[in-house]
Write a protein that holds these residues in place. Structure first.
Motif, PDB file in Angstrom:
ATOM      1  N   ILE A   1      -5.619  40.569 109.730  1.00 51.69           N
ATOM      2  CA  ILE A   1      -5.144  39.577 110.689  1.00 51.69           C
ATOM      3  C   ILE A   1      -4.201  40.291 111.650  1.00 51.69           C
ATOM      4  CG2 ILE A   1      -3.682  37.552 111.056  1.00 51.69           C
ATOM      5  CD1 ILE A   1      -6.315  36.739 109.911  1.00 51.69           C
TER       6      ILE A   1
ATOM      7  N   ARG B   1       1.463  34.338 107.402  1.00 55.03           N
ATOM      8  CA  ARG B   1       1.311  35.677 106.831  1.00 55.03           C
ATOM      9  C   ARG B   1       1.130  35.593 105.310  1.00 55.03           C
ATOM     10  NH1 ARG B   1       4.747  41.163 108.064  1.00 55.03           N
ATOM     11  NH2 ARG B   1       3.636  42.437 106.549  1.00 55.03           N
TER      12      ARG B   1
ATOM     13  N   ALA C   1      -2.379  34.427 104.582  1.00 56.99           N
ATOM     14  CA  ALA C   1      -3.369  35.480 104.830  1.00 56.99           C
ATOM     15  C   ALA C   1      -3.344  36.526 103.724  1.00 56.99           C
ATOM     16  CB  ALA C   1      -3.114  36.135 106.183  1.00 56.99           C
ATOM     17  N   GLU C   2      -2.156  36.973 103.359  1.00 61.72           N
ATOM     18  CA  GLU C   2      -2.044  38.014 102.330  1.00 61.72           C
ATOM     19  C   GLU C   2      -2.471  37.497 100.971  1.00 61.72           C
ATOM     20  OE1 GLU C   2       1.988  39.382 102.984  1.00 61.72           O
ATOM     21  OE2 GLU C   2       1.292  40.885 104.444  1.00 61.72           O
TER      22      GLU C   2
ATOM     23  N   TRP D   1      -2.051  42.153 107.074  1.00 56.31           N
ATOM     24  CA  TRP D   1      -1.410  41.588 108.266  1.00 56.31           C
ATOM     25  C   TRP D   1      -0.867  42.719 109.127  1.00 56.31           C
ATOM     26  CZ3 TRP D   1      -0.647  36.403 109.606  1.00 56.31           C
ATOM     27  CH2 TRP D   1       0.223  36.174 110.663  1.00 56.31           C
TER      28      TRP D   1
END
Length: 111
Positions: free
Chosen positions: A25, A47, A50-51, A57
């Motif tokens: 991302i 974040r 996403a992680e 990231w």
């Protein structure tokens, strides 16, 4: 809620992150952008989301990383971009104010 402070990266570091990971991302923004400032209190949770889904990231600054932005046809900020195996596959944002609920939904749908 904490105001997100992006990490500075060189163009080469960003290119490597995109090329070397199955999911990356990219958060493209800059410090003077009003719409970027509005979304930054929510970026930490984006974040984390996403992680948690296994994505790497990477932050980018529109002014400092203009080559990367141009290479990926990214004109507007703020923008979140999903790369899979080095290829851009989805993004949200293109120079407009982003709604945090819409961005959260985008992350859940695309990751």
């Amino acid at each position: 809620m904490e105001f997100y402070e992006p990490t500075a990266h060189t163009d080469e570091e960003i290119r490597s992150a995109i090329a070397d990971n199955s999911k990356t991302i990219l958060f493209l923004q800059t410090s003077w952008c009003g719409d970027c400032k509005v979304i930054k209190p929510f970026v930490g949770s984006f974040r984390d989301l996403a992680e948690a889904q296994g994505a790497v990231w990477v932050d980018a600054d529109r002014d400092e990383n203009i080559e990367v932005a141009n290479e990926n046809n990214l004109r507007g900020i703020p923008v979140f971009v999903l790369f899979e195996n080095g290829e851009q596959v989805a993004h949200i944002g293109n120079g407009q104010r982003l709604n945090p609920n819409d961005v959260t939904a985008w992350f859940k749908e695309n990751l």
